[in-house]
Design a protein around this motif. Structure first.
Motif: not given
Length: 70
Positions: A4-10, A65-69
């Motif tokens: 997870x590389x975004x602001x949200x962590x849901x 939600x945004x995730x980085x590889x």
């Protein structure tokens, strides 16, 4: 593996796709930890300065939600 590389962590902080944790069918991500239940839909995969990013919409509230590889 995706982090997870975004602001949200849901959702889970780290998404691992294998026989133990999560799997994808069509455009839906399923969690094996909750008896193969659907948790999110893949919105898109983008490239940002050469790094792939995965955008998911959680099924329970449709937040992105945004995730980085990794």
């Amino acid at each position: 593996m995706w982090k997870n590389c975004g602001d949200n962590s849901g959702l889970q902080d780290i998404l691992v796709f294998n026989d133990t944790y999560n799997f994808v069918r069509n455009d839906t991500i399923y969690s094996r930890l909750v008896i193969d239940s659907p948790i999110a839909v893949i919105n898109r995969i983008d490239s940002y300065y050469g790094e792939r990013r995965l955008y998911l919409n959680r099924l329970s509230d449709q937040k992105t939600y945004r995730y980085c590889e990794q």
